[in-house]
Design a protein around this motif. Sequence first.
Motif, mmCIF file in Angstrom:
data_model
loop_
_atom_site.group_PDB
_atom_site.id
_atom_site.type_symbol
_atom_site.label_atom_id
_atom_site.label_comp_id
_atom_site.label_asym_id
_atom_site.label_seq_id
_atom_site.Cartn_x
_atom_site.Cartn_y
_atom_site.Cartn_z
ATOM 1 N N ALA A 155 3.495 -4.015 5.331
ATOM 2 C CA ALA A 155 2.665 -4.496 6.436
ATOM 3 C C ALA A 155 2.884 -3.597 7.649
ATOM 4 O O ALA A 155 4.033 -3.318 8.025
ATOM 5 C CB ALA A 155 3.016 -5.939 6.783
ATOM 6 N N TYR A 156 1.780 -3.126 8.238
ATOM 7 C CA TYR A 156 1.826 -2.244 9.402
ATOM 8 C C TYR A 156 1.302 -2.994 10.626
ATOM 9 O O TYR A 156 0.227 -3.606 10.581
ATOM 10 C CB TYR A 156 0.976 -1.000 9.180
ATOM 11 C CG TYR A 156 1.449 -0.107 8.060
ATOM 12 C CD1 TYR A 156 2.329 0.935 8.304
ATOM 13 C CD2 TYR A 156 1.019 -0.324 6.758
ATOM 14 C CE1 TYR A 156 2.765 1.756 7.272
ATOM 15 C CE2 TYR A 156 1.448 0.490 5.719
ATOM 16 C CZ TYR A 156 2.322 1.525 5.986
ATOM 17 O OH TYR A 156 2.739 2.328 4.957
ATOM 18 N N ILE A 177 -3.570 -10.874 4.925
ATOM 19 C CA ILE A 177 -4.218 -11.806 5.843
ATOM 20 C C ILE A 177 -3.430 -11.909 7.154
ATOM 21 O O ILE A 177 -3.996 -11.865 8.254
ATOM 22 C CB ILE A 177 -4.361 -13.193 5.192
ATOM 23 C CG1 ILE A 177 -5.392 -13.142 4.059
ATOM 24 C CG2 ILE A 177 -4.776 -14.241 6.229
ATOM 25 C CD1 ILE A 177 -5.480 -14.421 3.262
ATOM 26 N N ILE A 178 -2.108 -12.025 7.045
ATOM 27 C CA ILE A 178 -1.269 -12.129 8.236
ATOM 28 C C ILE A 178 -1.316 -10.838 9.048
ATOM 29 O O ILE A 178 -1.442 -10.857 10.284
ATOM 30 C CB ILE A 178 0.182 -12.457 7.838
ATOM 31 C CG1 ILE A 178 0.249 -13.830 7.167
ATOM 32 C CG2 ILE A 178 1.100 -12.409 9.051
ATOM 33 C CD1 ILE A 178 1.614 -14.177 6.607
ATOM 34 N N ALA A 218 -2.274 -3.837 5.704
ATOM 35 C CA ALA A 218 -1.260 -3.922 4.651
ATOM 36 C C ALA A 218 -1.668 -3.030 3.479
ATOM 37 O O ALA A 218 -2.857 -2.796 3.250
ATOM 38 C CB ALA A 218 -1.085 -5.357 4.184
ATOM 39 N N THR A 219 -0.675 -2.533 2.752
ATOM 40 C CA THR A 219 -0.925 -1.705 1.572
ATOM 41 C C THR A 219 -0.086 -2.218 0.413
ATOM 42 O O THR A 219 0.961 -2.860 0.603
ATOM 43 C CB THR A 219 -0.583 -0.228 1.825
ATOM 44 O OG1 THR A 219 0.815 -0.109 2.158
ATOM 45 C CG2 THR A 219 -1.427 0.335 2.957
ATOM 46 N N PHE A 246 0.416 -9.917 -2.034
ATOM 47 C CA PHE A 246 -0.228 -8.907 -1.192
ATOM 48 C C PHE A 246 -1.357 -9.519 -0.357
ATOM 49 O O PHE A 246 -1.501 -9.202 0.839
ATOM 50 C CB PHE A 246 -0.771 -7.769 -2.045
ATOM 51 C CG PHE A 246 -1.656 -6.815 -1.288
ATOM 52 C CD1 PHE A 246 -1.126 -5.986 -0.309
ATOM 53 C CD2 PHE A 246 -3.026 -6.767 -1.537
ATOM 54 C CE1 PHE A 246 -1.939 -5.109 0.403
ATOM 55 C CE2 PHE A 246 -3.836 -5.903 -0.835
ATOM 56 C CZ PHE A 246 -3.303 -5.072 0.138
ATOM 57 N N LYS A 247 -2.157 -10.392 -0.954
ATOM 58 C CA LYS A 247 -3.259 -11.016 -0.218
ATOM 59 C C LYS A 247 -2.740 -11.819 0.971
ATOM 60 O O LYS A 247 -3.338 -11.797 2.059
ATOM 61 C CB LYS A 247 -4.064 -11.907 -1.156
ATOM 62 C CG LYS A 247 -4.872 -11.145 -2.206
ATOM 63 C CD LYS A 247 -5.602 -12.090 -3.134
ATOM 64 C CE LYS A 247 -6.362 -11.323 -4.207
ATOM 65 N NZ LYS A 247 -7.043 -12.245 -5.165
ATOM 66 N N GLU A 248 -1.624 -12.529 0.773
ATOM 67 C CA GLU A 248 -1.053 -13.320 1.857
ATOM 68 C C GLU A 248 -0.556 -12.412 2.987
ATOM 69 O O GLU A 248 -0.788 -12.691 4.172
ATOM 70 C CB GLU A 248 0.085 -14.177 1.322
ATOM 71 C CG GLU A 248 -0.364 -15.257 0.334
ATOM 72 C CD GLU A 248 0.811 -16.056 -0.203
ATOM 73 O OE1 GLU A 248 1.962 -15.802 0.249
ATOM 74 O OE2 GLU A 248 0.586 -16.923 -1.064
#
Length: 246
Positions: free
Chosen positions: A158-159, A106-107, A115-116, A101-103
């Motif tokens: 990711a939105y 960041i993107i 992101a959620t 999730f962290k990766e």
Amino acid sequence: MKKTISILIILCVVASLFAATGSVRLGAAFGAVIGRTKPFTQGEKDTLVHYKSYGLGFDALFKDDFSDSLAAFFDFNMTIGLEGKFRNHDEAEFKSINDEFKEVEIIAKSLGGRATKKLYSLSAASGLVYKLPFTKTHFNYALGGGIFLDRLFAEICAYGPDGSSEAHRVRCFNLGLSVYMEMSKNISDRFGVSLIFMPRFGVLSFATDAIIKTSVDKVVTRDEQRAFGFAPSISMPVSLGAVYYF
């Protein structure tokens, strides 16, 4: 919100069924699960997946007394995952959902989006309980067992800033046998406290692994693989709560 309303309706119906005799119990819960799927048979995923997760949440239990020593129980448990890990069968190390999730976050933020993450578990169990006839103790003890069904849900989405999105969603359902172990203490004729352990041994598994994409104009595409069959899992819900006796 619809899922929450459905859960509350189910709890109210069950409570009304058990309101004549027995007890209702609400408490805090810790849950952990370790398991694997059958090999995925669609798309490119042709290997089984190992997974494990743990979290904190709440537990609701309803008990109907048939006699002084025998009762039926229905238990509902929900935990929010603190961590989840997975690996394909041919991989040596587990991957962390939190790290994944962290990766993604960041993107997504670097592109102007967000992101959620969702990680939770729902489970239900039902069976019979035998109250042990110990009299020279300050506590009451009960043993029993039954069947259970649980659902582990994980999603990272990711939105984009344009309204598009891409989600990776995994769901695992397990069906099997549950053990029931309880230690309780009566505070009065109506109230008490109890500690419950419910080791669960899953034998049947159904899992889905899906990539869901939504375009700017809200067109949804879904690429999903499924796995179904006999596969082992072990979970251990533990709950400490307050009891009200009818």
